[in-house]
Design a protein around this motif. Structure first.
Motif, PDB file in Angstrom:
ATOM      1  N   LEU A  94       0.835  -1.200   0.000  1.00  0.00           N
ATOM      2  CA  LEU A  94       0.000   0.000   0.000  1.00  0.00           C
ATOM      3  C   LEU A  94       0.874   1.255   0.000  1.00  0.00           C
ATOM      4  CD1 LEU A  94      -2.843  -0.857   2.552  1.00  0.00           C
ATOM      5  CD2 LEU A  94      -2.783  -1.207   0.087  1.00  0.00           C
ATOM      6  N   PRO A  95       0.324   2.394  -0.390  1.00  0.00           N
ATOM      7  CA  PRO A  95       1.098   3.646  -0.322  1.00  0.00           C
ATOM      8  C   PRO A  95       1.534   3.953   1.108  1.00  0.00           C
ATOM      9  CG  PRO A  95      -0.889   3.944  -1.626  1.00  0.00           C
ATOM     10  CD  PRO A  95      -1.009   2.608  -0.980  1.00  0.00           C
ATOM     11  N   ARG A  96       2.609   4.669   1.222  1.00  0.00           N
ATOM     12  CA  ARG A  96       3.109   5.046   2.541  1.00  0.00           C
ATOM     13  C   ARG A  96       2.447   6.345   3.006  1.00  0.00           C
ATOM     14  NH1 ARG A  96       9.606   3.810   2.574  1.00  0.00           N
ATOM     15  NH2 ARG A  96       9.541   1.881   1.369  1.00  0.00           N
ATOM     16  N   PRO A  97       2.494   6.607   4.296  1.00  0.00           N
ATOM     17  CA  PRO A  97       1.944   7.877   4.798  1.00  0.00           C
ATOM     18  C   PRO A  97       2.908   9.030   4.526  1.00  0.00           C
ATOM     19  CG  PRO A  97       2.887   6.640   6.607  1.00  0.00           C
ATOM     20  CD  PRO A  97       3.012   5.757   5.385  1.00  0.00           C
ATOM     21  N   HIS A  98       2.693  10.149   5.207  1.00  0.00           N
ATOM     22  CA  HIS A  98       3.534  11.336   5.075  1.00  0.00           C
ATOM     23  C   HIS A  98       4.958  11.042   5.540  1.00  0.00           C
ATOM     24  CE1 HIS A  98       2.115  11.130   9.200  1.00  0.00           C
ATOM     25  NE2 HIS A  98       3.188  11.803   9.554  1.00  0.00           N
ATOM     26  N   ARG A  99       5.861  11.874   5.114  1.00  0.00           N
ATOM     27  CA  ARG A  99       7.235  11.787   5.606  1.00  0.00           C
ATOM     28  C   ARG A  99       7.346  12.521   6.942  1.00  0.00           C
ATOM     29  NH1 ARG A  99      11.546  12.192   0.676  1.00  0.00           N
ATOM     30  NH2 ARG A  99      10.424  10.920  -0.843  1.00  0.00           N
ATOM     31  N   LEU A 100       8.237  12.069   7.791  1.00  0.00           N
ATOM     32  CA  LEU A 100       8.492  12.757   9.049  1.00  0.00           C
ATOM     33  C   LEU A 100       9.093  14.128   8.763  1.00  0.00           C
ATOM     34  CD1 LEU A 100       9.958   9.822  11.149  1.00  0.00           C
ATOM     35  CD2 LEU A 100       7.720  10.878  11.411  1.00  0.00           C
TER      36      LEU A 100
END
Length: 641
Positions: free
Chosen positions: A154-160
């Motif tokens: 699945l797509p990843r979330p936001h970057r830190l």
């Protein structure tokens, strides 16, 4: 030893139980609820509920459990378990912290396993068609339930370290890229809507549409604090809204995660960002944040005692500047329009506990910071936050500082863990502004928090003995003592007045919030939901909400009862009309002092009568009661006019 109890939903009582010696991290029930499986440290066990049915009335029978045959994975730590659904109802799926997905058949034997190719795995969710595995770096891998065939990711979330104001749609990065995303922490799958809800280690929440796992879309996301939230500041109402730097009804929070976040629950669509509908901005604070933020990393700066984070916030009355004190003792000033750091001051040797800007009524532009190092620093905004004075009256941590009064009678009140309340008065000397002690009150209990009423004449102090004590600012005398908690245990930690002064809210060590009538002391509402101590509370400027923050990293926005909102708004309207009436009365007085419409021949006679009346007064009264003298003077001027 860990006890596993099974409760009856209808009876609400324990019907079966047993003990295990291993630590348990996950539990899953079978589709027909005939058994459940527990997973933990070197532990996979199947508990048969059909064999543990009630054999006697009102008695608890022992659970019958059988261990899974782990084979080569007997020393693994299983962090997630899920029973099969649909055609794979007899299968059980487990994931280890080292990143191995295991399939157990109906005979409890390890039938197949697959390497997730991740440093850490944490969670598992199973449907009829998919098995979702949560991994490090925001990775979620998808497999077939029948044979663990790999489908995709699945797509990843936001970057830190993401900048919400400049963020663009996230891209699907290869698994071997440098870790820049939060780790996946927990998964939950809705088979009807075919939605997967994910919680990540930075406490962000995403909901993915997985009807097509190869082209999954994000339905919802929210970014929250990942550690204890210490303070809340509501943006003030300005007389000229066009001068506001932030939207109305917005507020800011700070946390141990070294971030300051700007929230607005009713933000216009044009101000919303890609990742959150109510979070407008994240400000990352720290020594290394400037060069790390473009790369997407976030590093927490730590104080000498190992504690990190922003401890307290303050907003200037004109709404232009934000002050932030961290747990290292540093004081930072930000421009609220662009949220850029303007000034950094190494003010204290320990964490900053409170910040207070002087209100516009004082006619001064000051900022007071108090710390656990027992010092109060007063800075001048007009001199680029140069130090005006340091007060060292307290002998323990200072818990609250407030400015009040009108120019030239400017006062500062402080309280602390030394059970003392100091009332200071400002004096303009040749060396500059100096605060000198006027009253000193010592209580028998620790003082944890303090707030001013809207008139600025009374302070309410939250005390350890669960009472709220109200003092007169001018005289320093106790006016009343109200009960601040419905509980008879714990200590009172926080107190907050609403903008009209009709109610005050308190938080106790029982983690609950209570709202009282400020006049009668009657409890009007009790709020509960935080799992840790409530660290801060603020009423919204529109009197509709109460905002609370806690050590559980949560920020709650409570909707107040409409009758409470109506009472607060009516009282504010009366206060505004009373203030306007006072101003209208003062204007004619100025005109009477300037223009005298009497014949000049009568002036000497009137002056002699006025002098004779003044000679008959008691000299001591003129010194002790300047207000009475002023009132009489105005009545004479009114007669002359």
């Amino acid at each position: 030893m860990i006890i596993i109890p099974v409760f009856s939903e209808q009876k609400g009582s324990i019907i079966a139980s047993n003990k295990v010696s291993s630590r348990i991290f996950s539990v899953s029930f079978s589709q027909d609820s005939s058994y459940f499986v527990t997973a933990g440290n070197r532990h996979i066990k199947f508990w048969d509920l059909d064999a543990s049915k009630e054999r006697r009335v009102n008695s608890t029978v022992p659970l019958i459990g059988r261990s899974g045959l782990l084979g080569d994975h007997k020393n693994s730590v299983f962090c997630g378990v899920a029973c099969g659904r649909g055609l794979t109802v007899n299968n059980t799926y487990c994931v280890t912290t080292s990143g191995v997905l295991c399939l157990f058949n109906s005979s409890r034997q390890l039938e197949a396993w697959v390497d997730l190719k991740t440093s850490v795995a944490s969670s598992l969710a199973v449907g009829e068609d998919f098995v979702f595995c949560g991994c490090a770096d925001g990775v979620i891998r998808v497999f077939r339930p029948s044979n663990l065939q790999y489908i995709g990711m699945l797509p990843r979330p936001h970057r830190l370290g993401v900048d919400l104001t400049q963020s663009t749609q996230h891209s699907l990065l290869p698994a071997g890229s440098e870790p820049r995303h939060p780790d996946t922490l927990a998964l939950s799958f809705d088979p009807r809507a075919r939605r997967l809800t994910c919680v990540y280690t930075d406490h962000s929440v995403y909901v993915w549409d997985v009807r097509d796992v190869r082209n999954a879309g994000r339905l919802y996301s929210a970014l929250y604090h990942s550690s204890c939230v210490w303070n809340i500041q509501v943006y003030p109402e300005l007389q000229d809204p066009s001068h506001a730097c932030l939207p109305p009804s917005s507020f800011l929070t700070c946390s141990s995660d070294n971030t300051i976040r700007l929230w607005h629950s009713d933000a216009p669509i044009r101000q919303r960002n890609l990742y959150s509908q109510d979070l407008l901005k994240i400000l990352y604070v720290g020594e290394d944040m400037q060069h790390l933020q473009p790369a997407g990393e976030r590093v927490e700066a730590e104080s000498p005692d190992g504690k990190a984070g922003i401890r307290v916030l303050g907003i200037s009355p004109d709404g232009k500047y934000l002050a932030a004190g961290d747990r290292c003792g540093n004081l930072r000033i930000f421009d609220l329009q662009f949220l850029e750091e303007l000034v950094k001051i190494e003010a204290h040797n320990s964490e900053v506990l409170c910040l207070e800007f002087s209100p516009a009524s004082t006619g001064m532009k000051l900022l007071a910071s108090a710390s656990r190092d027992r010092l109060i620093h007063v800075f001048s905004l007009e001199k680029n936050y140069s130090l005006e004075q340091t007060l060292n009256d307290h002998s323990a941590s200072i818990t609250a500082v407030k400015f009040t009064g009108e120019s030239p009678e400017v006062r500062m009140v402080s309280c602390g863990a030394d059970k003392s309340i100091y009332f200071q008065t400002a004096e303009q000397t040749a060396d500059g502004l100096v605060f000198s002690r006027r009253h000193h009150v010592v209580e028998k209990t620790t003082l944890y928090d303090m707030d001013l009423d809207p008139t600025g004449t009374r302070i309410s102090i939250a005390c350890q003995d669960r009472h709220v004590r109200v003092y007169n600012v001018e005289t320093g005398k106790l006016e009343k003592c109200l009960k601040g908690s419905v509980s008879d245990e714990g200590a009172l930690l926080k107190v907050q007045m609403d903008p009209s002064g009709s109610f005050f809210a308190t938080s106790c060590s029982d983690k609950n919030i209570t709202i009282f009538d400020s006049e009668t002391g009657e409890c009007v509402a009790t709020l509960f939901g935080h799992s840790e101590l409530v660290s801060c509370m603020r009423f919204s400027q529109d009197c509709r909400h109460l905002i609370s923050a806690s050590g559980d990293s949560c920020v709650f926005v409570w909707r107040l009862d409409s009758r409470m909102t109506g009472a607060m708004r009516k009282r504010r309207a009366r206060q505004a009309s009373r203030t306007a009436g006072t101003c209208s009365l003062r204007q004619p007085n100025i005109r009477r002092e300037t223009f005298i419409s009497v014949p000049s021949s009568q002036l000497p006679l009137m002056e002699s009568e006025e002098q004779k009346e003044a000679d008959q007064r008691t000299p001591g009264k003129l010194d002790d009661a300047p207000g009475e003298s002023e009132c009489r003077r105005r009545s004479i001027l009114y007669f002359l006019f």
